[in-house]
Write a protein that holds these residues in place. Structure first.
Motif, PDB file in Angstrom:
ATOM      1  N   UNK A  55       0.801  -1.027  -0.013  1.00 25.31           N
ATOM      2  CA  UNK A  55      -0.072   0.001   0.113  1.00 25.31           C
ATOM      3  C   UNK A  55       0.936   1.280  -0.069  1.00 25.31           C
ATOM      4  N   UNK A  56       0.488   2.362  -0.975  1.00 25.82           N
ATOM      5  CA  UNK A  56       1.234   3.424  -0.910  1.00 25.82           C
ATOM      6  C   UNK A  56       0.437   4.676  -0.441  1.00 25.82           C
ATOM      7  N   UNK A  57      -0.742   4.559   0.085  1.00 28.67           N
ATOM      8  CA  UNK A  57      -1.520   5.855   0.578  1.00 28.67           C
ATOM      9  C   UNK A  57      -1.002   6.162   2.011  1.00 28.67           C
ATOM     10  N   UNK A  58      -1.325   7.428   2.483  1.00 31.01           N
ATOM     11  CA  UNK A  58      -0.795   7.786   3.619  1.00 31.01           C
ATOM     12  C   UNK A  58      -1.448   6.980   4.784  1.00 31.01           C
ATOM     13  N   UNK A  59      -2.641   6.421   4.408  1.00 38.09           N
ATOM     14  CA  UNK A  59      -3.557   5.804   5.781  1.00 38.09           C
ATOM     15  C   UNK A  59      -3.142   4.228   5.660  1.00 38.09           C
ATOM     16  N   UNK A  60      -2.392   3.712   4.809  1.00 32.61           N
ATOM     17  CA  UNK A  60      -1.839   2.394   4.939  1.00 32.61           C
ATOM     18  C   UNK A  60      -0.503   1.904   4.440  1.00 32.61           C
ATOM     19  N   UNK A  61       0.201   3.071   4.407  1.00 32.31           N
ATOM     20  CA  UNK A  61       1.673   3.086   3.908  1.00 32.31           C
ATOM     21  C   UNK A  61       2.321   1.701   4.319  1.00 32.31           C
ATOM     22  N   UNK A  62       2.902   1.050   3.301  1.00 32.87           N
ATOM     23  CA  UNK A  62       3.723  -0.311   3.894  1.00 32.87           C
ATOM     24  C   UNK A  62       2.986  -1.364   3.894  1.00 32.87           C
ATOM     25  N   UNK A  63       1.507  -1.556   4.208  1.00 35.17           N
ATOM     26  CA  UNK A  63       0.939  -2.594   4.472  1.00 35.17           C
ATOM     27  C   UNK A  63       0.833  -3.596   3.105  1.00 35.17           C
ATOM     28  N   UNK A  64       0.587  -4.954   3.612  1.00 29.43           N
ATOM     29  CA  UNK A  64       0.447  -5.776   2.517  1.00 29.43           C
ATOM     30  C   UNK A  64      -0.800  -5.860   1.922  1.00 29.43           C
ATOM     31  N   UNK A  65      -1.255  -5.804   0.627  1.00 34.63           N
ATOM     32  CA  UNK A  65      -2.393  -5.597   0.005  1.00 34.63           C
ATOM     33  C   UNK A  65      -2.569  -6.821  -0.971  1.00 34.63           C
ATOM     34  N   UNK A  66      -3.488  -7.574  -0.967  1.00 35.89           N
ATOM     35  CA  UNK A  66      -3.751  -8.667  -2.090  1.00 35.89           C
ATOM     36  C   UNK A  66      -4.591  -8.045  -2.979  1.00 35.89           C
ATOM     37  N   UNK A  67      -4.063  -8.746  -4.304  1.00 34.54           N
ATOM     38  CA  UNK A  67      -4.955  -8.363  -5.299  1.00 34.54           C
ATOM     39  C   UNK A  67      -6.238  -8.414  -5.157  1.00 34.54           C
ATOM     40  N   UNK A  68      -6.794  -9.608  -4.653  1.00 33.34           N
ATOM     41  CA  UNK A  68      -8.303  -9.462  -4.550  1.00 33.34           C
ATOM     42  C   UNK A  68      -8.948  -8.502  -3.596  1.00 33.34           C
ATOM     43  N   UNK A  69      -8.085  -8.082  -2.459  1.00 26.49           N
ATOM     44  CA  UNK A  69      -8.599  -7.125  -1.681  1.00 26.49           C
ATOM     45  C   UNK A  69      -8.750  -5.499  -2.312  1.00 26.49           C
ATOM     46  N   UNK A  70      -8.181  -5.365  -3.524  1.00 23.99           N
ATOM     47  CA  UNK A  70      -8.420  -4.298  -4.330  1.00 23.99           C
ATOM     48  C   UNK A  70      -9.857  -3.842  -4.615  1.00 23.99           C
ATOM     49  N   UNK A  71     -10.705  -5.162  -4.903  1.00 26.45           N
ATOM     50  CA  UNK A  71     -11.851  -4.897  -5.292  1.00 26.45           C
ATOM     51  C   UNK A  71     -12.654  -4.148  -4.598  1.00 26.45           C
ATOM     52  N   UNK A  72     -12.328  -4.455  -2.913  1.00 25.89           N
ATOM     53  CA  UNK A  72     -13.315  -4.036  -2.133  1.00 25.89           C
ATOM     54  C   UNK A  72     -14.525  -4.799  -1.996  1.00 25.89           C
TER      55      UNK A  72
END
Length: 227
Positions: A55-72
């Motif tokens: 993740x590269x936003x201020x709110x979650x910078x550095x967190x792992x984000x799976x592709x499937x999670x991008x769909x919300x």
């Protein structure tokens, strides 16, 4: 419907304008027809793997984000590959111009469809640039630890000299993710949704004869290796 007539316009202008209007109507009809054919595409291939981005936003910078999670909670994901690598001094000015517009558009788009920008640059570098540009609404992730860019033809090899600005669209149905569509017109991937060039098309001067939109920065990496 009354034909428009503006102050002091000549008959020659109105005749020419009405003729052009018919072509504009035909163009819109063609755009709608192509969109319908795009929606009718058969199902694309299943997602190769559930990639793990950073993740590269201020709110979650550095967190792992799976592709499937991008769909919300949305059925469709728009995923644009941003030409910005680890060794680049500044990112692509053209991609930046596009994302400047997408950042505000994301407010509306995200009501029904997930929209994310992915770059090869590390999350901290991408985040710093986003803050510099003032982006507030676009979701940003880094592919620094995945093969996503290479698998989906957004990068031709392992170097920063082979990045491509491609929009991919993925769908998720019953928990299964499929590729739906990608922009495949080399050199003109995103013209249809790019505010700058389309606005310039409405002016008497037309599009400036230049490779990238005017910006308040330069990308020496892009100039050296791409232009």
């Amino acid at each position: 419907m009354t034909t428009p007539k503006y102050p002091n316009e000549s008959e020659a202008y109105r005749v020419a304008r009405d003729k052009l209007l018919e072509e504009e109507k035909a163009l819109i009809a063609k755009v709608k027809d192509v969109a319908a054919k795009r929606r009718a595409l058969p199902s694309g291939g299943k997602l190769k793997e559930d990639y793990v981005f950073v993740a590269a936003n201020d709110t979650n910078l550095g967190d792992d984000v799976r592709f499937s999670e991008l769909f919300r909670d949305k059925p469709t994901l728009l995923l644009y590959s941003y030409m910005y690598g680890d060794t680049w001094d500044n990112p692509c000015p053209s991609c930046t111009s596009l994302i400047d517009g997408l950042d505000r558009a994301a407010i509306s788009v995200n009501q029904t469809t997930a929209l994310t920008i992915v770059a090869k640059a590390p999350a901290t570098k991408l985040n710093a640039w986003a803050n510099k540009r003032g982006w507030q609404h676009i979701n940003l992730v880094s592919a620094e630890n995945t093969n996503y860019l290479r698998d989906y033809l957004c990068q031709n090899d392992d170097t920063d000299k082979s990045l491509m600005p491609i929009m991919h669209v993925f769908t998720k149905r019953d928990g299964v993710i499929h590729h739906f569509w990608a922009s495949e017109m080399k050199g003109n991937h995103m013209d249809m949704v790019w505010p700058y060039w389309n606005l310039m098309d409405m002016t008497p001067e037309g599009r400036p004869d230049r490779m990238t939109p005017p910006q308040n920065f330069r990308s020496e990496f892009l100039e050296e290796h791409y232009l």
